[in-house]
Design an enzyme around this catalytic site. Structure first.
Site, PDB file in Angstrom:
ATOM      1  CB  SER A  35      -0.974   0.072   1.238  1.00 28.03           C
ATOM      2  OG  SER A  35      -1.824   0.918   0.944  1.00 28.03           O
ATOM      3  CG  ASP A  87      -6.889  -2.707  -3.311  1.00 26.45           C
ATOM      4  OD1 ASP A  87      -7.357  -1.404  -2.711  1.00 26.45           O
ATOM      5  OD2 ASP A  87      -5.588  -3.065  -2.843  1.00 26.45           O
ATOM      6  CG  HIS A 126      -5.931  -2.437   0.497  1.00 23.69           C
ATOM      7  ND1 HIS A 126      -4.996  -1.962  -0.547  1.00 23.69           N
ATOM      8  CD2 HIS A 126      -4.949  -1.897   1.557  1.00 23.69           C
ATOM      9  CE1 HIS A 126      -3.953  -1.214  -0.235  1.00 23.69           C
ATOM     10  NE2 HIS A 126      -4.188  -1.170   1.042  1.00 23.69           N
TER      11      HIS A 126
END
Length: 350
Positions: free
Chosen positions: A201, A294, A324
């Protein structure tokens, strides 16, 4: 006395939570489906049934925005719940690195307790959390198992966080850490010619930026491993709309992270913030692992295509059943384990 203020009770509460979650996800599939309800199918993808049950039982209400402090506590507490267990053969130690403004950050090294080679390949790892949350603790188990299954040393970087330290401070910290490790490889027992960068991320964002900015250094990264990377802060792709609510990371939360991290909207096209706008020629080979459910799915795919167009050796996998956070699920969720093993294989190739 509150449980949150008592380390022993916190540890016990975590063990109980993890045991409950483990029992749930290993229920027979027909029972899981009954608990989960009808399959969730979006854009031709079907959400993993175990993940669907976890979402139904444990996720926050849709579009919930907590405070900065609460978000940090939540990620630190929930990050290990579906991760692997403590690895008894991996040991860790901390190093302090002086950075700007008289501050210092911690670099945590993970390696096998019996390692005799002081010239190991190494992964410099940047945790996720939207540049607002996440820590060495939230990703501790992940780093232990990357070191074990990747047959390498992992050095996790505890870069400073927004809103106290907005863009570009975390980037500067990440760059300083990589360059320090590369120039002090003997201190860490690693091989400066076999360094990788990686993260999930926001950590994937940071790893991608480091790969670009250090490509002409004496010792550039030889590999970048990007889990669900946030690579474009300038726009919202179609996947933001498709997976806007209900899959751990939500559109409103991404907007909140960006607001805390970026002070000037003109910075969203700066390659230090959005590596998709950077010069990708000559960067390290890339492994991108993207979650099907996601909001960041489409920009991860777009970044992989841009890398390929620049002539960079790129491996892209979309794990269609995963949301995610799937890097953190590899202890209990089958498809997340597959993804983790894929990443470990790329590290072993170092």
């Amino acid at each position: 006395m509150k449980i949150t203020n008592n380390p022993k009770l916190k540890k016990l509460a975590f063990k109980v939570q993890k045991a409950i979650v483990k029992r749930i996800v290993y229920l027979p599939k027909p029972i899981l489906r009954k608990i989960a309800g009808e399959p969730i199918v979006i854009d031709g993808q079907t959400l993993d049934v175990s993940v669907q049950v976890i979402l139904k039982l444990f996720d926050a209400p849709p579009n919930h925005l907590a405070s900065v402090a609460s978000t940090r506590r939540q990620i630190d507490a929930q990050g290990p719940l579906l991760a692997q267990s403590h690895h008894k053969d991996i040991i860790s130690d901390d190093f302090e690195l002086d950075v700007s403004d008289g501050d210092s950050i911690t670099l945590r090294r993970y390696r096998h307790k019996d390692v005799k080679d002081n010239n190991q390949p190494a992964l410099v790892f940047y945790h996720g959390g939207g540049y607002v949350a996440g820590s060495l603790e939230s990703h501790d188990l992940v780093c232990q198992h990357l070191a074990a299954s990747g047959h390498c040393t992992v050095i996790a970087v505890d870069y400073r966080l927004a809103p106290e330290h907005p863009f570009p401070t975390p980037i500067n910290d990440g760059l300083a850490a990589f360059r320090y490790i590369a120039s002090h490889a003997d201190k860490f027992g690693v091989d400066a010619s076999r360094l990788a960068v990686g993260g999930d991320s926001a950590g994937g964002n940071l790893a991608a930026v480091v790969a670009q900015q250090t490509k002409n250094d004496t010792h550039p990264p030889k590999l970048q491993v990007l889990w669900v990377p946030w690579v474009d802060m300038s726009r919202e792709y179609e996947s933001y709309e498709l997976f806007a609510t209900g899959f751990f990371l939500e559109r409103v939360k991404m907007r909140w992270f960006k607001e805390k991290y970026i002070n000037d909207d003109t910075d969203t096209k700066d390659p230090l913030a959005s590596p998709i706008f950077g010069d990708l020629t000559g960067v390290a080979p890339a492994v991108l692992m993207v979650g099907g459910f996601d909001p960041l799915r489409d920009e991860g795919v777009a970044y992989a295509e841009k890398l390929k167009d620049a002539g960079v050796e790129t491996e892209l996998t979309v794990y269609e059943t995963m949301p995610h956070l799937f890097l953190m699920f590899a202890g209990e969720i089958k498809d997340a384990k597959v993804a983790f093993n894929d990443a470990s294989r790329s590290l072993r190739a170092l």
